[in-house]
Design a protein around this motif. Structure first.
Motif, PDB file in Angstrom:
ATOM      1  N   CYS A  92       4.674  -3.178   2.708  1.00  0.00           N
ATOM      2  CA  CYS A  92       5.445  -4.416   2.623  1.00  0.00           C
ATOM      3  C   CYS A  92       4.830  -5.376   1.609  1.00  0.00           C
ATOM      4  O   CYS A  92       5.537  -5.985   0.799  1.00  0.00           O
ATOM      5  N   ILE A  93       3.508  -5.508   1.642  1.00  0.00           N
ATOM      6  CA  ILE A  93       2.827  -6.406   0.709  1.00  0.00           C
ATOM      7  C   ILE A  93       2.992  -5.923  -0.728  1.00  0.00           C
ATOM      8  O   ILE A  93       3.209  -6.721  -1.656  1.00  0.00           O
ATOM      9  N   MET A  94       2.933  -4.609  -0.945  1.00  0.00           N
ATOM     10  CA  MET A  94       3.116  -4.059  -2.285  1.00  0.00           C
ATOM     11  C   MET A  94       4.497  -4.416  -2.831  1.00  0.00           C
ATOM     12  O   MET A  94       4.646  -4.831  -3.997  1.00  0.00           O
ATOM     13  N   GLY A  95       5.514  -4.289  -1.985  1.00  0.00           N
ATOM     14  CA  GLY A  95       6.865  -4.615  -2.428  1.00  0.00           C
ATOM     15  C   GLY A  95       7.047  -6.101  -2.691  1.00  0.00           C
ATOM     16  O   GLY A  95       7.705  -6.497  -3.663  1.00  0.00           O
ATOM     17  N   ILE A  96       6.464  -6.949  -1.838  1.00  0.00           N
ATOM     18  CA  ILE A  96       6.582  -8.403  -2.035  1.00  0.00           C
ATOM     19  C   ILE A  96       5.908  -8.824  -3.333  1.00  0.00           C
ATOM     20  O   ILE A  96       6.438  -9.660  -4.082  1.00  0.00           O
ATOM     21  N   ALA A  98       5.545  -6.994  -5.974  1.00  0.00           N
ATOM     22  CA  ALA A  98       6.407  -6.546  -7.075  1.00  0.00           C
ATOM     23  C   ALA A  98       7.558  -7.517  -7.289  1.00  0.00           C
ATOM     24  O   ALA A  98       7.958  -7.792  -8.428  1.00  0.00           O
ATOM     25  N   ALA A  99       8.102  -8.060  -6.198  1.00  0.00           N
ATOM     26  CA  ALA A  99       9.177  -9.045  -6.330  1.00  0.00           C
ATOM     27  C   ALA A  99       8.673 -10.335  -6.966  1.00  0.00           C
ATOM     28  O   ALA A  99       9.378 -10.969  -7.762  1.00  0.00           O
ATOM     29  N   ILE A 100       7.434 -10.733  -6.634  1.00  0.00           N
ATOM     30  CA  ILE A 100       6.856 -11.945  -7.233  1.00  0.00           C
ATOM     31  C   ILE A 100       6.676 -11.766  -8.731  1.00  0.00           C
ATOM     32  O   ILE A 100       6.941 -12.673  -9.531  1.00  0.00           O
TER      33      ILE A 100
END
Length: 369
Positions: A92-96, A98-100
């Motif tokens: 989840c943190i990896m995806g967030i 990437a969105a940032i």
């Protein structure tokens, strides 16, 4: 001890114990419930269940955006860890992050972990001290967004993220440049249908042209190799020519008419055209077509169509008139007297067909019981 064939030691014991009045009884099987009750009555206070988590499993996330994505628009994130809560938080943190990096401001996060999703939504309390730091980090990261919403989805609806997580666990990336983009395409029809269309566009011949040519005049295609000729001869065994129309013999000896891409498309459109109703007002216009489909479809319980059990023959579909089937062509060759006689024969056999359907229904009911 009651065995008729005893070895020396057992025979000696039997003689020594014969002065006592002893009844020998075979031990019965111990039921699993008795063992469970015994263990439950002696449970340890400091018992800890087995931990089946695998902290070294790999993880993956899937980030999707609309095709016509605009700055400030909605961005969706699907993540999937293994069976470890820490791995799911990492995903989840990896995806967030990437969105940032992509300057996303409105984010929807979808995950198949009830623990992670409901902890991030604040509906479940944190008990594992190792997860507290992960939740704190996620809450810090989502401050970069204008809006973040967390949604739980079942695992069977999160198949894309799950598939990529499985793919990630199959290999290791040694260098960043080893990562290659994954392109996913969706086709509206099976691959062989596209192949048929491509082949017919090349030479303006249907897919069965070579087979028809061989069955009709024993001719091979130009530039055919010996291997091609051998394959063609093997394929032609299952085909029958009636005039200029080619049929393929089915496993049940039913002859199936060979059609080209245009005819196949027309047949599919005729059979599967539209929905039951387009608006709530036109249901009465579509009802006759739905009833025809129901009455001319084979029922699993009887092994026959309702139409054949009433009239003694199968219904002729409209597409069979436009693209004549074998039975339509056969009836066209009959004169009126022959056609009437064939109808009499069908009606004479209708009772036998109905009895057969009843037997089929009884056997079907027995299998279902």
């Amino acid at each position: 001890m009651e065995s008729t064939a005893l070895n020396g030691r057992m025979a000696r014991w039997q003689i020594l114990l014969s002065e006592f009045d002893i009844v020998y009884v075979n031990q019965k099987a111990v039921k699993g419930s008795a063992i469970a009750d015994f263990l439950a009555s002696r449970a340890l206070e400091d018992y800890e269940p087995l931990n089946f988590n695998f902290p070294n499993e790999d993880l993956m996330y899937v980030a999707t955006a609309e095709k016509d994505f605009q700055k400030g628009g909605l961005w969706k994130l699907n993540f999937d860890g293994a069976s470890n809560a820490i791995a799911k938080y990492e995903a989840c943190i990896m995806g967030i992050r990437a969105a940032i990096e992509r300057k996303i401001k409105v984010l929807e996060v979808y995950g198949d972990s009830t623990l992670v999703i409901y902890q991030l939504k604040g509906e479940w309390e944190m008990r594992d001290p190792k997860l507290i730091r992960y939740r704190k980090l996620v809450l810090e990261l989502i401050e970069e967004f204008n809006s973040v919403t967390f949604y739980y989805i079942p695992r069977d609806e999160n198949q894309m993220a799950d598939a990529l997580a499985t793919l990630a666990s199959m290999f290791k990336v040694n260098k960043p440049e080893d990562m290659k983009p994954i392109q996913i395409s969706i086709h509206e029809a099976p691959a062989h249908c596209y192949n048929i269309d491509d082949e017919e566009e090349k030479d303006d011949h249907p897919w069965y042209h070579d087979i028809l040519r061989y069955v009709k005049s024993r001719e091979y295609p130009d530039h055919a190799t010996e291997n091609d000729k051998r394959i063609l001869r093997r394929l032609a065994i299952d085909y029958v020519l009636d005039g200029d129309i080619l049929y393929k013999k089915g496993k049940d000896q039913v002859l199936l008419r060979c059609v080209d891409a245009v005819e196949a498309k027309k047949i599919l459109e005729e059979v599967h055209e539209g929905k039951m109703t387009e608006t709530y007002k036109d249901w009465h216009e579509k009802l006759p077509f739905a009833l025809l489909a129901y009455r001319s479809s084979v029922r699993t319980s009887t092994g026959a169509t309702l139409f054949s059990l009433v009239y003694g023959m199968e219904a002729v579909l409209p597409i069979e008139v436009e693209i004549p089937s074998l039975r339509v062509l056969a009836e066209l060759k009959l004169d009126e007297a022959e056609w009437i006689q064939s109808r009499y024969d069908q009606l004479n056999l209708i009772e036998e067909k109905r009895l057969k359907a009843i037997r089929h229904s009884q056997m079907y009911q027995k299998r279902m019981m």
